[in-house]
Design a protein around this motif. Structure first.
Motif, PDB file in Angstrom:
ATOM      1  N   TYR A  96      -9.496  -0.122   3.802  1.00 54.65           N
ATOM      2  CA  TYR A  96      -8.683   0.102   2.607  1.00 54.65           C
ATOM      3  C   TYR A  96      -9.530  -0.163   1.372  1.00 54.65           C
ATOM      4  N   SER A  97      -9.530   0.784   0.444  1.00 53.73           N
ATOM      5  CA  SER A  97     -10.251   0.626  -0.817  1.00 53.73           C
ATOM      6  C   SER A  97      -9.293   0.927  -1.963  1.00 53.73           C
ATOM      7  N   GLU A  98      -9.439   0.166  -3.049  1.00 54.91           N
ATOM      8  CA  GLU A  98      -8.500   0.315  -4.165  1.00 54.91           C
ATOM      9  C   GLU A  98      -9.188   0.044  -5.496  1.00 54.91           C
TER      10      GLU A  98
ATOM     11  N   THR B 141       3.070   7.408  -2.580  1.00 57.29           N
ATOM     12  CA  THR B 141       1.973   7.863  -1.728  1.00 57.29           C
ATOM     13  C   THR B 141       1.985   9.381  -1.713  1.00 57.29           C
TER      14      THR B 141
ATOM     15  N   ARG C 257       0.827  -1.206   0.000  1.00 57.73           N
ATOM     16  CA  ARG C 257       0.000   0.000   0.000  1.00 57.73           C
ATOM     17  C   ARG C 257       0.861   1.255   0.000  1.00 57.73           C
TER      18      ARG C 257
ATOM     19  N   ASN D  33      -3.483   8.376   0.477  1.00 56.76           N
ATOM     20  CA  ASN D  33      -3.679   7.754  -0.829  1.00 56.76           C
ATOM     21  C   ASN D  33      -2.371   7.137  -1.299  1.00 56.76           C
TER      22      ASN D  33
ATOM     23  N   ASP E 231      -4.458   9.382   7.371  1.00 56.75           N
ATOM     24  CA  ASP E 231      -5.076   8.632   6.281  1.00 56.75           C
ATOM     25  C   ASP E 231      -4.395   9.076   4.988  1.00 56.75           C
TER      26      ASP E 231
ATOM     27  N   GLU F 136      -8.259  -8.656   8.216  1.00 59.99           N
ATOM     28  CA  GLU F 136      -9.022  -7.847   7.269  1.00 59.99           C
ATOM     29  C   GLU F 136     -10.019  -8.757   6.548  1.00 59.99           C
TER      30      GLU F 136
ATOM     31  N   GLY G 205      -5.304   3.590  -4.406  1.00 59.64           N
ATOM     32  CA  GLY G 205      -5.901   3.133  -3.166  1.00 59.64           C
ATOM     33  C   GLY G 205      -5.940   4.203  -2.097  1.00 59.64           C
ATOM     34  N   HIS G 206      -6.808   3.995  -1.112  1.00 57.60           N
ATOM     35  CA  HIS G 206      -6.926   4.917   0.032  1.00 57.60           C
ATOM     36  C   HIS G 206      -7.010   4.106   1.318  1.00 57.60           C
ATOM     37  N   GLN G 207      -6.160   4.457   2.302  1.00 62.31           N
ATOM     38  CA  GLN G 207      -6.143   3.798   3.603  1.00 62.31           C
ATOM     39  C   GLN G 207      -6.674   4.732   4.679  1.00 62.31           C
TER      40      GLN G 207
END
Length: 239
Positions: free
Chosen positions: A153-155, A210, A37, A188, A186, A120, A172-174
């Motif tokens: 987490y979304s990607e 990132t 990530r 990207n 948080d 997860e 992606g974004h955490q």
């Protein structure tokens, strides 16, 4: 991302009883940096990695995967073992998967105050767009890495064959509940990559980055530029 451990003996017994077809495969690889990530997991050094995967014709799967790690934590964690299991299927052209992953870091003693292990869970969707494939991954953790609270987490991904290569990219974004304890806000992350296979050897060149500055990356001091942009070259072999 990565892979992880599986353990579902009851499910495995049930599947075996059906007489359906199953397959077990292995993999081994070397990479110039284990980046997860957008953040180096090996203090910007190389890693050797490998795993075993079980896939059943019903769509059930499970596996185990491992890599060396270096978090600059006094050598508390030296290896990561990931365990995972889930189901896959299709509805028309839409491919779906739902799985759970457990990240385990043997050797990290509770007395050290470092509690890295976490779970997860979530879905992955894939859909063809012409010759390309789009993907959406969403993973939720009830207590993220080092007990930093809820994590999400979304990607988004897109890949396509170009001659003998596969070209692709991810964004992606955490989200992390306890940012201060984790060490970053948080954030990207993104990557672009090209991969191919030559004589049965998988080759991949990726560029990852990132939005975190060096000072925002775990306080800056002593952590190099773990969150910065880098090229990563990997070789792998299916067994």
């Amino acid at each position: 991302m990565k892979q992880v451990i599986l353990t579902s003996l009851a499910a495995a017994g049930l599947l075996a009883a059906t007489g359906a077809v199953a397959d077990i495969t292995g993999n081994v690889g070397l990479t110039t940096d284990y980046v997860f990530r957008g953040i180096s997991q090996t203090d910007e050094k190389p890693a050797i990695q490998g795993g075993l995967d079980y896939a059943h014709s019903s769509g059930a799967y499970a596996g185990v995967w491992a890599s060396n790690v270096d978090f600059n934590d006094g050598d508390e964690a030296q290896i990561e073992i990931d365990l995972y299991a889930g189901m896959t299927g299709k509805v028309g052209d839409l491919g779906w998967e739902f799985g759970g992953l457990y990240y385990n870091y043997p050797g990290v003693a509770d007395s050290s105050g470092l509690k890295y292990d976490y779970w997860e869970f979530g879905p992955t969707l894939t859909y063809p767009i012409g010759p390309a494939t789009a993907s959406l991954l969403v993973l939720w953790s009830p207590n993220f890495y080092n007990e930093t609270g809820k994590g999400l987490y979304s990607e988004l991904g897109l890949s396509a064959p170009v001659g003998s290569f596969t070209l692709g990219g991810t964004f992606g974004h955490q989200d992390i509940e306890r940012n201060a304890k984790f060490g970053t806000t948080d954030y990207n992350n993104w990557s672009v990559y090209a991969s191919t296979t030559v004589a049965g050897i998988g080759l991949k060149l990726a560029y990852t980055d990132t939005e975190l500055s060096k000072n925002e990356c775990f306080g800056g001091g002593g952590f190099g530029d773990w969150c910065g942009g880098r090229a990563v070259f990997s070789v792998s072999k299916a067994l």
